[in-house]
Design an enzyme around this catalytic site. Structure first.
Site, PDB file in Angstrom:
ATOM      1  N   ARG A 208       0.580  -0.878   0.106  1.00 49.84           N
ATOM      2  CA  ARG A 208       0.169   0.184   0.160  1.00 49.84           C
ATOM      3  C   ARG A 208       0.729   1.452   0.155  1.00 49.84           C
ATOM      4  NH1 ARG A 208      -3.385  -2.961   4.116  1.00 49.84           N
ATOM      5  NH2 ARG A 208      -4.657  -4.183   3.431  1.00 49.84           N
ATOM      6  N   PHE A 254     -12.026  -3.893  -5.717  1.00 48.90           N
ATOM      7  CA  PHE A 254     -12.268  -5.208  -4.464  1.00 48.90           C
ATOM      8  C   PHE A 254     -11.524  -3.901  -3.284  1.00 48.90           C
ATOM      9  CE2 PHE A 254     -11.695  -6.788  -8.304  1.00 48.90           C
ATOM     10  CZ  PHE A 254     -12.546  -8.006  -8.793  1.00 48.90           C
ATOM     11  N   ASN A 304     -20.614  -5.037  -8.693  1.00 52.80           N
ATOM     12  CA  ASN A 304     -20.371  -6.173  -8.416  1.00 52.80           C
ATOM     13  C   ASN A 304     -19.071  -5.444  -9.659  1.00 52.80           C
ATOM     14  OD1 ASN A 304     -18.625  -8.104 -10.098  1.00 52.80           O
ATOM     15  ND2 ASN A 304     -20.489  -9.553  -9.659  1.00 52.80           N
ATOM     16  N   ASP A 325      -7.416  -5.504  -6.325  1.00 56.28           N
ATOM     17  CA  ASP A 325      -7.372  -6.756  -5.164  1.00 56.28           C
ATOM     18  C   ASP A 325      -7.966  -6.989  -5.310  1.00 56.28           C
ATOM     19  OD1 ASP A 325      -5.559  -7.599  -3.397  1.00 56.28           O
ATOM     20  OD2 ASP A 325      -6.214  -6.410  -1.607  1.00 56.28           O
ATOM     21  N   CYS A 365      -4.352 -13.055  -4.898  1.00 54.06           N
ATOM     22  CA  CYS A 365      -4.156 -14.018  -3.838  1.00 54.06           C
ATOM     23  C   CYS A 365      -4.327 -15.502  -4.518  1.00 54.06           C
ATOM     24  CB  CYS A 365      -4.333 -13.255  -2.656  1.00 54.06           C
ATOM     25  SG  CYS A 365      -6.337 -13.239  -2.594  1.00 54.06           S
TER      26      CYS A 365
HETATM   27  N1  SAH Z   1      -7.704  -3.999  -1.033  1.00 53.33           N
HETATM   28  C1  SAH Z   1      -8.957  -4.893   0.339  1.00 53.33           C
HETATM   29  C2  SAH Z   1      -8.503  -5.889   0.394  1.00 53.33           C
HETATM   30  C3  SAH Z   1      -9.477  -6.508  -0.794  1.00 53.33           C
HETATM   31  S1  SAH Z   1     -10.330  -8.183  -0.298  1.00 53.33           S
HETATM   32  C4  SAH Z   1      -7.906  -4.330   1.003  1.00 53.33           C
HETATM   33  O1  SAH Z   1      -6.462  -3.630   1.039  1.00 53.33           O
HETATM   34  O2  SAH Z   1      -8.271  -4.275   2.661  1.00 53.33           O
HETATM   35  C5  SAH Z   1     -11.187  -8.874  -1.218  1.00 53.33           C
HETATM   36  C6  SAH Z   1     -12.801  -8.145  -1.484  1.00 53.33           C
HETATM   37  O3  SAH Z   1     -13.716  -7.642  -2.728  1.00 53.33           O
HETATM   38  C7  SAH Z   1     -13.264  -7.898  -0.435  1.00 53.33           C
HETATM   39  O4  SAH Z   1     -14.028  -7.006   0.661  1.00 53.33           O
HETATM   40  C8  SAH Z   1     -14.808  -8.669  -0.688  1.00 53.33           C
HETATM   41  O5  SAH Z   1     -16.288  -8.297  -0.566  1.00 53.33           O
HETATM   42  C9  SAH Z   1     -14.729  -8.328  -2.223  1.00 53.33           C
HETATM   43  N2  SAH Z   1     -15.282  -8.541  -3.523  1.00 53.33           N
HETATM   44  C10 SAH Z   1     -15.462  -9.883  -3.628  1.00 53.33           C
HETATM   45  N3  SAH Z   1     -16.328 -10.164  -4.796  1.00 53.33           N
HETATM   46  C11 SAH Z   1     -16.595  -9.020  -5.616  1.00 53.33           C
HETATM   47  C12 SAH Z   1     -17.163  -9.100  -6.710  1.00 53.33           C
HETATM   48  N4  SAH Z   1     -17.451  -9.762  -7.186  1.00 53.33           N
HETATM   49  N5  SAH Z   1     -17.384  -7.275  -7.118  1.00 53.33           N
HETATM   50  C13 SAH Z   1     -16.878  -6.570  -6.031  1.00 53.33           C
HETATM   51  N6  SAH Z   1     -16.070  -6.873  -5.498  1.00 53.33           N
HETATM   52  C14 SAH Z   1     -16.368  -8.050  -4.459  1.00 53.33           C
END
Ligand code: SAH
Length: 424
Positions: A208, A254, A304, A325, A365
């Site tokens: 980050r 995400f 989404n 992410d 990941c």
């Molecule tokens: N970038 C974040 C961690 C991401 S974890 C950080 O730095 O803390 C992944 C995230 O993706 C989760 O919050 C989950 O709710 C979201 N997610 C999963 N599938 C998704 C989708 N299809 N569209 C949007 N968000 C999604």
């Protein structure tokens, strides 16, 4: 006499190369009288290799616990291992109060994960051997950390592969489960009982901070200049009032609770759009923006990401920096082809949303997706989007997530920063 797990003669010598697992298919025979699950793992000639937890219910039938035959695995042993893991974090991350303090196999505590949030510990027990010794584990954690509270987050389906039930709740007395931690001077709210996984993703901590060089320098590209008297003016000579006029417009896909968004704002972003499918994660992201004084530079979209990206491409929206992410799309090898299509799709659409010279920050990941395959698919997306990619940095998980070189499973996080140039 402790039981013995005899390994096959013609297996791959994975254990000897530092890999901590023995698969069912690698076992020749078991020689045991007692029901103790702590066994000697020996080669086909009976030569001692390691002590390990044996679990006939799991495909991972044995997990290495200690490479020395004379070691006694008791509560003190756990205390020493936990102490070593904590000392390592303190050395690598001076002054750290919140981080992953135990990362399973990579800390020689197979199937045990412990995240420290200030004085609260959140524990995941993912192997039967560890589950059987939970009282020792909690005892050792209390001795090493003297925490104000411990919360168990074993509401994870992988436990079923070990024959274990899902469970979660307080270990000992109850406490406030929403708390605030500090990361790179930012205040971040964490809900250890209701949040995803154990509440927060520590593995991107150092990554980050790598946003910093890319968060300013964009206003000038948009034709804004600083006139006499220090006042910023746009191309028509009109004064620009936004103090963050030189900052990046960032799309944080995400976003979860806003780990990347907060850093983007800290480093001078003009505006950050957070997109996540979880209403609850976005609520916490908004609270985090507010608590750090960034609310007016943020917006939150519950959607989404796959749909959102396509809609924004159609609408002709552009950003300076796009962050991707996503969660692990490939949870097993069979899911890999579908996952590759998913990763490629978001990278393709993400690149289309960038202004010329923009920055793509892309992570994965899924450990089943190798770093090489990941780079190949991002490059494939660039070709389809008619872009030329230049790699700025390629990184892995942070220092509190050690990598056992003999165990690719511990090296799961890929994180790339790319400059994205036009090809036409
Ligand atoms: N970038 C974040 C961690 C991401 S974890 C950080 O730095 O803390 C992944 C995230 O993706 C989760 O919050 C989950 O709710 C979201 N997610 C999963 N599938 C998704 C989708 N299809 N569209 C949007 N968000 C999604």
């Amino acid at each position: 006499m402790p039981g013995k797990v005899y390994l096959k003669r013609d297996r791959k010598k994975r254990l000897e190369q530092g890999h901590p697992w023995v698969y069912k298919s690698e076992i020749e025979r078991i020689e045991a009288e007692e029901t103790d699950d702590l066994m000697r793992i020996v080669n086909h000639e009976g030569y001692f290799l390691a002590q390990g937890f044996y679990n006939p219910l799991s495909q991972i039938a044995a997990r290495v616990v200690d490479y020395h035959e004379e070691s006694v695995i008791d509560e003190e042993w756990f205390e020493r291992r936990v102490q070593e893991a904590w000392e390592r974090r303190k050395r690598l991350l001076p002054g750290v109060r919140s981080c992953r303090v135990v990362y399973g196999e990579a800390d020689f505590l197979p199937g045990l994960v412990v995240d420290k949030y200030e004085n609260v510990l959140v524990v995941q027990i993912l192997s039967a051997g560890m589950d059987r010794r939970r009282v020792w584990i909690f005892g050792a954690l209390r001795k090493v950390f003297d925490p104000t509270g411990i919360y168990e987050r074993d509401d994870v389906p992988v436990r079923r592969l070990e024959g274990l039930e899902e469970r979660s709740g307080f270990i000992g007395s109850e406490f406030e489960t929403t708390l605030t931690i500090e990361e790179n001077s930012l205040r971040i709210a964490v809900d250890v009982a209701e949040g995803q996984k154990t509440g927060y993703f520590f593995d991107q901590r150092e990554n980050r901070t790598r946003l910093q060089p890319f968060m300013i320098g964009w206003g000038r590209k948009r034709g804004i200049t600083v006139g006499t008297g220090g006042q910023a003016v746009d191309a028509t000579g009109k004064p620009v009032r936004n103090p963050f006029w030189d900052g990046a417009e960032v799309l944080d896909c995400f976003s979860h609770t806003g780990g990347f968004m907060l850093h983007a704002c800290l480093y001078g972003a003009k505006k950050v759009t957070c997109v996540d499918i979880s209403e609850k994660a976005l609520e916490t992201a908004r609270e985090n923006a507010l608590n750090n004084g960034f609310l007016h530079r943020t917006e939150f979209v519950c959607a989404n990401v796959f749909d959102y990206l396509r809609q924004q491409v159609e609408a002709g929206r552009k950003w300076d920096v796009v962050i991707l992410d996503p969660p692990a799309f490939a949870k097993n090898r069979q899911a890999l082809p579908g996952a590759v299509r998913g990763y490629k799709e978001i990278n393709l659409q993400g690149m289309k949303l960038l202004r010329s010279g923009g920055i793509l920050i892309s992570a994965s990941c899924s450990y089943h997706l190798s770093a090489e395959k990941f780079l190949t698919l991002v490059q494939g997306a660039a070709v389809d989007a008619k872009k030329v990619l230049r790699l700025v940095e390629f990184r892995r998980a942070g220092l509190d997530h050690p990598v056992l070189v003999g165990s690719p499973e511990t090296d799961y996080l890929k994180f790339g920063i790319f400059e994205v140039m036009e090809r036409h």
